[in-house]
Motif scaffolding. Structure first.
Motif, PDB file in Angstrom:
ATOM      1  N   UNK A  80     -18.953 -20.601   9.927  1.00 66.01           N
ATOM      2  CA  UNK A  80     -18.850 -22.036  10.229  1.00 66.01           C
ATOM      3  C   UNK A  80     -17.471 -22.464  10.727  1.00 66.01           C
ATOM      4  N   UNK A  81     -16.414 -21.804  10.258  1.00 70.84           N
ATOM      5  CA  UNK A  81     -15.060 -22.249  10.595  1.00 70.84           C
ATOM      6  C   UNK A  81     -14.586 -21.788  11.962  1.00 70.84           C
ATOM      7  N   UNK A  82     -15.302 -20.856  12.583  1.00 67.15           N
ATOM      8  CA  UNK A  82     -14.754 -20.251  13.794  1.00 67.15           C
ATOM      9  C   UNK A  82     -14.764 -21.214  14.986  1.00 67.15           C
ATOM     10  N   UNK A 208     -18.774 -32.774  -1.010  1.00 67.33           N
ATOM     11  CA  UNK A 208     -17.737 -31.733  -0.923  1.00 67.33           C
ATOM     12  C   UNK A 208     -18.336 -30.368  -0.564  1.00 67.33           C
ATOM     13  N   UNK A 209     -19.591 -30.112  -0.931  1.00 69.08           N
ATOM     14  CA  UNK A 209     -20.192 -28.805  -0.657  1.00 69.08           C
ATOM     15  C   UNK A 209     -20.363 -28.579   0.847  1.00 69.08           C
ATOM     16  N   UNK A 214     -18.504 -26.086   5.962  1.00 69.31           N
ATOM     17  CA  UNK A 214     -18.076 -26.155   7.356  1.00 69.31           C
ATOM     18  C   UNK A 214     -16.704 -25.529   7.586  1.00 69.31           C
ATOM     19  N   UNK A 215     -15.945 -25.346   6.543  1.00 72.17           N
ATOM     20  CA  UNK A 215     -14.593 -24.794   6.697  1.00 72.17           C
ATOM     21  C   UNK A 215     -14.483 -23.352   6.220  1.00 72.17           C
ATOM     22  N   UNK A 216     -15.620 -22.737   5.855  1.00 67.27           N
ATOM     23  CA  UNK A 216     -15.536 -21.401   5.280  1.00 67.27           C
ATOM     24  C   UNK A 216     -15.567 -20.314   6.344  1.00 67.27           C
ATOM     25  N   UNK A 217     -14.856 -19.234   6.051  1.00 71.88           N
ATOM     26  CA  UNK A 217     -14.899 -18.010   6.857  1.00 71.88           C
ATOM     27  C   UNK A 217     -15.675 -16.917   6.133  1.00 71.88           C
ATOM     28  N   UNK A 247      -7.181 -12.681  11.178  1.00 70.52           N
ATOM     29  CA  UNK A 247      -6.136 -13.508  10.583  1.00 70.52           C
ATOM     30  C   UNK A 247      -6.659 -14.311   9.402  1.00 70.52           C
ATOM     31  N   UNK A 248      -7.956 -14.653   9.456  1.00 72.07           N
ATOM     32  CA  UNK A 248      -8.559 -15.452   8.388  1.00 72.07           C
ATOM     33  C   UNK A 248      -9.330 -14.605   7.384  1.00 72.07           C
ATOM     34  N   UNK A 249      -8.984 -13.312   7.335  1.00 74.60           N
ATOM     35  CA  UNK A 249      -9.488 -12.391   6.306  1.00 74.60           C
ATOM     36  C   UNK A 249     -11.013 -12.259   6.289  1.00 74.60           C
ATOM     37  N   UNK A 250     -11.636 -12.338   7.458  1.00 73.76           N
ATOM     38  CA  UNK A 250     -13.071 -12.054   7.536  1.00 73.76           C
ATOM     39  C   UNK A 250     -13.263 -10.571   7.282  1.00 73.76           C
TER      40      UNK A 250
END
Length: 794
Positions: A80-82, A208-209, A214-217, A247-250
């Motif tokens: 979702x964050x990409x 908040x969920x 939407x901001x998770x990698x 960079x975002x630890x995927x």
């Protein structure tokens, strides 16, 4: 005036040679009609999504999953964050948008419930990516606020009727009030996008969920599109995307790639989690059909050339006389070309009429009349004119120059003989025609056998007489247990069960931690949940261990069932009793279910873990007695309307639903089969004309042979053998071509038939038999004719 004379003479010749003209016209009309229908189908398929002005720069972001336990690596969703990160951090990315497909949702307005077919939660940037035409609302701000929605024009009329929907509020899934802030024009049919409600993908302050989602990698869960700057490199962008996720630890097992918009409809058959891309097909199918169309038009053209060349000798005296009367060679060339072009023009006009008349019987996904759609494109009209003129010139070229080159004196003295070049040309054209036809017959046999195979293969479950009801929201699920218990009391209901999904619908995936595995290994498998009645209802076999049972209360939190593919992937010969980290705790494998196909036959059966959930989830499946179908459906409807009056009653026969995943293959098979037999018809039409001509040319020879004692069988063999030799040669050429082509086509299936020798023998035998029957009619007719009549004219 000169052109008028040419046309007048051309008409006279066509009327004089009625049989030849009818054969030529029939072949050309069928050929032109088939070719135009194939062109229309292919044009529509190739035009998907090209109505977007940025089409060349729009890409879908795909995820490649290289985790252990996954064999279908390419999926249509991503982190979702990409999307936002690509727009912010990659200079070559102009815009991105995310779509969360929701599917069928209950919508209620003024206490009238109905279901959406394709609801999607989207970002407002969707209007900057795709050319969606807003009929009401401001595309810059329309979906920037939570709990707002844009409806398609047709769905708005369905919900609100004649009322103005703008500003009105409807309820979705008995939980959320949505305000209508825009109306979008219905999408064209040639798009992979499918939606009737666009809901805002903007969380409320209390949600908040969704904001966290939407901001998770850390999850692969949303469809993302990107628009690249003009001239930006796709390869360089993919490299930057790879650096971005690292960079975002995927997880190292995941990578990302871009898929051009033009490939989404035509090159996605191997992609799982392909949300709302329901009508996707294979580009190879389109190219194959175009090749078939080319074959058909060539067969018709070669027929025309063959008969024109064969009949040219009959006009030798006409040419000789006209030369004596002062006709020049260019005039004769123009005359014969005019006749060919006139015949092609008549055939094309009749074919266009046929396309228009067939429009109401054919469903190519084209909303307009097929003839209107065909002629609406100026380049297509120019192409039709060019093909008509080109085939006319091609078919008339050889006879025109051949006839115009006759020496008048030799012809009129009776010394004219046809050259060998014309004979060899006719033979070559017959071979090419039947090579194409036999190749198509073999293709039809193989495609049909493959489709029958994937339908008849053991799927690992029984789909017959299973009805599914969607437990779409919490209200329905609360009533589901009472409904299930009452259904089980009904005559004709054999069993009922809950599940989180069904084969063919797609299952979720999640990470697991198998006992004894390397801590550095990443395992991801498909997952679903069922209650204890599901396996018996679906006819799924527990091959090791046991099924879930309410006698084991700990099953819900402590047990798992895996399939044979999971056991094999994990290397467990005795999987029962093994531990698997599943969520926050370990669970014990209590059973192994026989492998079953939960995706298309284009995909291998992957490992799957089935958890136990005794409570109603998303689907209620009901197994019924076939003899009581009508009564059971009536009881179910009555029960539903009593218990859930605010929810529309809808059901699905599972076998029909599961079979829909082969619709594209079946459509392709049907088109191939129909056009193959039409091509055979055209080829035989030409063979019939040539055999008629041959019999006429040898009428005196046949008479003499009969007087000298030749049998009817011998004469039939004499007249038929040349054509049969040509068909046999065509079969020998067609077999390797067909084997290579169909072996490549079958590679697209994980489960496929083997190419058997008898496929090719049967196809070749069919072609030979058809050609024998075609030629034999004229051969027998000539052989039984009284020889006195033919010899008297000598």
């Amino acid at each position: 005036m000169l052109i008028g004379n040419y046309l007048k003479l051309a008409f006279r010749h066509l009327l004089k040679s009625r049989e030849t003209s009818i054969i030529n016209l029939g072949g050309l009309i069928v050929g032109f009609t088939c070719a135009m229908l194939i062109f229309l189908f292919a044009k529509n398929q190739l035009s998907f999504d090209d109505w977007n002005t940025q089409k060349d720069n729009i890409y879908r972001v795909l995820t490649i999953d290289e985790a252990l336990g996954v064999s279908s690596n390419l999926v249509g969703i991503t982190m979702p964050a990409i999307g936002p990160a690509m727009k912010t951090e990659l200079s070559q990315v102009k815009e991105t948008t995310r779509i969360s497909y929701s599917g069928r949702n209950l919508v209620e307005y003024n206490d009238v419930p109905l279901y959406t077919e394709n609801c999607a939660y989207v970002e407002n940037s969707i209007f900057n990516v795709f050319d969606l035409e807003l009929l009401a609302g401001n595309k810059e701000t329309v979906l920037l606020n939570p709990n707002t929605a844009v409806l398609t024009e047709s769905f708005a009329k369905k919900v609100f009727g004649v009322e103005d929907p703008m500003g009105k509020t409807f309820e979705i899934d008995n939980s959320t009030n949505m305000q209508v802030v825009g109306i979008v024009k219905d999408l064209p049919t040639n798009t992979h996008l499918r939606f009737d409600v666009l809901a805002s993908l903007v969380p409320t302050e209390a949600d908040s969920s969704t904001r966290q989602f939407l901001s998770t990698w850390r999850s692969i869960a949303i469809t993302t599109y990107a628009v690249l700057e003009p001239g930006a490199s796709e390869e360089a962008t993919e490299a930057d995307m790879e650096a971005l996720i690292r960079k975002n630890d995927v997880g190292e097992n995941f990578s990302v790639t871009l898929q051009p918009l033009s490939d989404v409809h035509l090159s996605s058959t191997g992609i799982l989690f392909d949300n709302f891309n329901f009508e996707k097909t294979d580009l190879n199918y389109v190219y194959t059909l175009l090749m078939v169309g080319l074959f058909v038009i060539l067969i018709a053209t070669f027929n025309f050339m063959n008969l024109s060349t064969a009949r040219s000798a009959n006009r030798a005296k006409e040419v000789g006389m006209r030369k004596v009367l002062g006709a020049y060679k260019p005039q004769l060339v123009v005359q014969f070309l005019s006749e060919a072009i006139l015949l092609c023009t008549i055939a094309m006009l009749v074919s266009l009429l046929a396309v228009g008349l067939l429009s109401s019987y054919l469903d190519f996904g084209i909303p307009d009349n097929l003839l209107v759609y065909l002629l609406s494109d100026a380049s297509t009209v120019v192409g039709i004119l060019g093909i008509t003129l080109g085939i006319g010139v091609l078919a008339g070229f050889y006879p025109a120059f051949f006839l115009s080159g006759f020496q008048a004196l030799k012809v009129l003295r009776g010394n004219f003989k046809t050259g060998k070049s014309g004979v060899w040309l006719r033979r070559l054209l017959v071979i090419i025609q039947f090579t194409a036809s036999v190749t198509m017959i073999i293709g039809t046999v193989v495609v049909g056998r493959q489709l029958n195979y994937i339908k008849s293969i053991d799927k690992g479950f029984s789909e017959e007489q299973v009805i599914t009801l969607s437990l779409s929201d919490q209200t329905v699920q609360q009533k589901a247990e009472a409904m299930k218990n009452e259904l089980l009391q009904q005559r004709g209901v054999l069993s009922a069960a809950y599940s989180s999904s069904m084969p063919g619908r797609g299952f979720g995936r999640r990470g697991i931690r198998p006992e004894g595995s390397d801590p550095d290994d990443v395992w991801i498998v498909s997952v679903m949940s069922v209650n204890e009645d599901y396996f018996p209802l679906m006819g799924m076999e527990i091959v090791k261990g046991r099924n879930y049972s309410k006698d084991f209360p700990a099953d819900e939190q402590q047990s798992l069932i895996i399939n044979e593919a999971a056991a094999a992937a994990l290397g467990w010969d005795e999987p029962v009793g093994k531990k698997i980290g599943y969520g926050p705790a370990e669970r014990t494998v209590v059973g192994v279910v026989k492998n079953f196909h939960f995706a298309s036959m284009r995909h291998k059966i992957e490992p799957i873990i089935i958890a136990f959930n005794p409570n109603p989830t998303s689907t209620l499946s009901v197994k019924i007695d076939a003899s009581q179908t009508k009564e059971v459906l009536a009881s179910m409807e009555s029960m539903w309307k009593t218990m859930l009056p605010a929810h529309p009653y809808e059901y699905t026969f599972f076998d029909e639903e599961f079979g829909r995943q082969y619709e594209s293959d079946e459509e392709f098979a049907g088109l191939i089969q129909n056009f193959t037999w039409l091509s055979i018809f055209i080829a035989c039409l030409g063979l019939f004309g040539l055999s008629t001509f041959t019999a006429e040319q040898k009428v005196k020879e046949i008479g003499i042979r009969k007087v000298l004692g030749a049998s009817v069988q011998g004469i039939v063999f004499l007249l038929s053998q040349e054509f049969l030799k040509l068909v046999v040669v065509a079969c020998l050429i067609a077999v390797p071509i067909a084997w290579y082509s169909m072996d490549g086509w079958l590679e697209g299936f994980a489960y496929r038939i083997e190419l058997k020798w008898w496929f090719f023998v049967a196809a070749a035998s069919a072609a030979v038999l058809i050609s024998v029957l075609t030629v034999s009619y004229q051969s027998i007719k000539a052989a039984i004719r009284n020889p006195a009549g033919s010899l008297r004219t000598e």
